[in-house]
Design a protein around this motif. Sequence first.
Motif, short mmCIF file in Angstrom:
data_model
loop_
_atom_site.label_atom_id
_atom_site.label_comp_id
_atom_site.label_asym_id
_atom_site.label_seq_id
_atom_site.Cartn_x
_atom_site.Cartn_y
_atom_site.Cartn_z
N SER A 78 -39.14 44.16 -51.78
CA SER A 78 -40.05 44.64 -52.82
C SER A 78 -41.41 44.88 -52.18
CB SER A 78 -40.15 43.63 -53.96
OG SER A 78 -40.55 42.37 -53.48
N ARG A 107 -32.88 46.38 -63.47
CA ARG A 107 -32.13 47.63 -63.44
C ARG A 107 -31.42 47.81 -64.78
NH1 ARG A 107 -28.97 47.64 -57.84
NH2 ARG A 107 -28.60 45.50 -58.45
N THR A 122 -44.01 46.73 -54.07
CA THR A 122 -45.05 46.79 -55.11
C THR A 122 -44.75 45.88 -56.29
OG1 THR A 122 -43.95 48.66 -56.16
CG2 THR A 122 -45.64 49.18 -54.51
N MET A 133 -32.22 52.07 -50.28
CA MET A 133 -33.29 52.51 -51.16
C MET A 133 -32.77 53.69 -51.99
SD MET A 133 -37.21 53.62 -50.27
CE MET A 133 -36.83 54.71 -48.97
N TYR A 134 -32.92 53.60 -53.29
CA TYR A 134 -32.46 54.68 -54.15
C TYR A 134 -33.19 54.64 -55.48
CZ TYR A 134 -29.59 50.82 -55.85
OH TYR A 134 -29.16 49.61 -56.32
N ARG A 135 -33.18 55.78 -56.16
CA ARG A 135 -33.79 55.84 -57.49
C ARG A 135 -32.82 55.28 -58.50
NH1 ARG A 135 -37.16 60.74 -59.59
NH2 ARG A 135 -35.87 60.11 -61.30
N THR A 136 -33.31 54.44 -59.37
CA THR A 136 -32.45 53.85 -60.39
C THR A 136 -33.21 53.75 -61.70
OG1 THR A 136 -30.98 51.99 -60.85
CG2 THR A 136 -33.09 51.46 -59.83
N TRP A 184 -37.52 55.89 -64.36
CA TRP A 184 -36.94 55.93 -63.02
C TRP A 184 -37.88 55.24 -62.04
CZ3 TRP A 184 -32.08 57.15 -62.68
CH2 TRP A 184 -31.51 58.02 -63.60
N ARG A 185 -37.30 54.52 -61.09
CA ARG A 185 -38.09 53.83 -60.07
C ARG A 185 -37.26 53.74 -58.80
NH1 ARG A 185 -42.42 50.18 -60.77
NH2 ARG A 185 -42.85 49.13 -58.84
N THR A 186 -37.92 53.78 -57.65
CA THR A 186 -37.25 53.54 -56.39
C THR A 186 -37.03 52.04 -56.27
OG1 THR A 186 -38.30 55.46 -55.38
CG2 THR A 186 -37.37 53.82 -53.89
N TRP A 187 -35.78 51.63 -56.16
CA TRP A 187 -35.41 50.21 -56.16
C TRP A 187 -34.81 49.90 -54.80
CZ3 TRP A 187 -36.12 47.02 -60.40
CH2 TRP A 187 -35.56 45.75 -60.33
N VAL A 188 -35.45 49.06 -54.03
CA VAL A 188 -34.98 48.68 -52.70
C VAL A 188 -34.29 47.33 -52.83
CG1 VAL A 188 -35.62 48.23 -50.31
CG2 VAL A 188 -36.92 49.89 -51.65
#
Length: 66
Positions: A23, A48, A25, A1-4, A15-19
Amino acid sequence: MYRTAVMCAKGHVFWRTWVVGASLTTIRLGPRRIGWCRAGRHVSVLRRADTGRLTAEQRAALYGDG
């Protein structure tokens, strides 16, 4: 999990937290997802963003004007 950095189909970047592989949400469609575009305030296909290929305007929206 990280911000991308994420780009919607209309070109908005934010910016969004991309797992990866999950998913919470959004609805996954391979490497793309259907979700809420925070920048344009609409539902869209998200992916991305390649930060090296962003325009100057998109960079300013993502990183701020400095």
